[in-house]
Design a protein around this motif. Sequence first.
Motif, short mmCIF file in Angstrom:
data_model
loop_
_atom_site.label_atom_id
_atom_site.label_comp_id
_atom_site.label_asym_id
_atom_site.label_seq_id
_atom_site.Cartn_x
_atom_site.Cartn_y
_atom_site.Cartn_z
N GLU A 1 45.97 85.58 15.95
CA GLU A 1 45.21 86.50 15.11
C GLU A 1 44.09 85.73 14.42
O GLU A 1 44.32 84.67 13.85
N TYR A 2 42.88 86.27 14.47
CA TYR A 2 41.76 85.68 13.75
C TYR A 2 41.22 86.70 12.76
O TYR A 2 40.96 87.86 13.12
N VAL A 3 41.06 86.28 11.52
CA VAL A 3 40.60 87.19 10.47
C VAL A 3 39.08 87.10 10.35
O VAL A 3 38.53 86.07 10.00
N PHE A 4 38.42 88.21 10.66
CA PHE A 4 36.98 88.34 10.48
C PHE A 4 36.76 89.35 9.37
O PHE A 4 36.72 90.56 9.61
N SER A 5 36.62 88.86 8.18
CA SER A 5 36.50 89.71 7.00
C SER A 5 35.23 90.56 7.03
O SER A 5 34.18 90.13 7.54
N MET A 6 35.33 91.77 6.49
CA MET A 6 34.16 92.64 6.32
C MET A 6 33.59 92.53 4.91
O MET A 6 32.83 93.38 4.46
N ASN A 7 33.97 91.46 4.21
CA ASN A 7 33.48 91.22 2.86
C ASN A 7 31.94 91.22 2.86
O ASN A 7 31.33 90.57 3.70
N PRO A 8 31.31 91.95 1.92
CA PRO A 8 29.84 91.96 1.88
C PRO A 8 29.23 90.59 1.59
O PRO A 8 28.05 90.37 1.86
N ASP A 9 30.04 89.68 1.06
CA ASP A 9 29.57 88.32 0.80
C ASP A 9 29.53 87.54 2.11
O ASP A 9 30.56 87.27 2.72
N TYR A 10 28.33 87.16 2.54
CA TYR A 10 28.16 86.47 3.82
C TYR A 10 28.96 85.16 3.87
O TYR A 10 29.52 84.81 4.92
N VAL A 11 29.06 84.46 2.75
CA VAL A 11 29.78 83.19 2.70
C VAL A 11 31.25 83.40 3.04
O VAL A 11 31.87 82.60 3.76
#
Length: 259
Positions: A86-96
């Motif tokens: 599993e790889y977590v690719f966050s949808m966080n608006p913070d690009y960092v």
Amino acid sequence: MSLKSDIKDNIYFPLGHTSILGVSTTGKLYGISVGPGEPDLLTIKAKKILDSCDVIAYPVKTAGEGSVALNIIKPNIDLSNKEVKEYVFSMNPDYVERQKGWDKAFEDIMSTLTEGKSIAMITLGDLSIFSTYMRIDMMIKSKGFETELVPGVPSFCHGASLAGIPLTMGEEALVVIPFNQSRFDALENALDNYENIVLMKAFKHVDEIADAVVSKGRNISCITVMSNIGMEDQYIGPVVKGKKYGYFTTLLIKKEGKE
């Protein structure tokens, strides 16, 4: 066993071992499109690669949330002898914050490929359409590793076929707009200039989109909602004001009077 494809002869050689030419190679990264939700729409090529790869990887937005893509392949792929990651690719608006997930996946994939193992990363629909996988593919390719993209059925193509509606005909144009963020400026421009419009990830804004379409002179009946295509709670039909739609909701907007 890992695979390497010889396109000319359509032969697959084990990766991480010696080929018939006596050349030892590292592993290969495959981006595998699994379609919109119906397991039977997995392509034969995708199944062959998934059956033979050492590692099957899947992206998620949040750790441990489960994977629709993984559920799609389970009826056709035996995972009992596979390493599943599993790889977590966050949808966080913070690009960092998003970059942290990409970098972590990149390092792990690099390490696995260096061991001579092949990796198949699965993604919904077709990976050439708004897929985070493409970022990883470019990162890995930039380091000299071999990658391959395997196409699949996009959700809006499947939805249009189930609805019995052509996406476009004759000289008509088609525009595809991601609506995970409010894109009413792009929608208004499309309504002025294109006969056929596909809005992806529009689940939060269906009623507002319907109002915008009507304000531009098109009838609400020209909108077809295609929600969670190929899944148990699939809905294909007209806009129902006030209805809550699933995350994977796409709208097809036609221009009235076109045949």
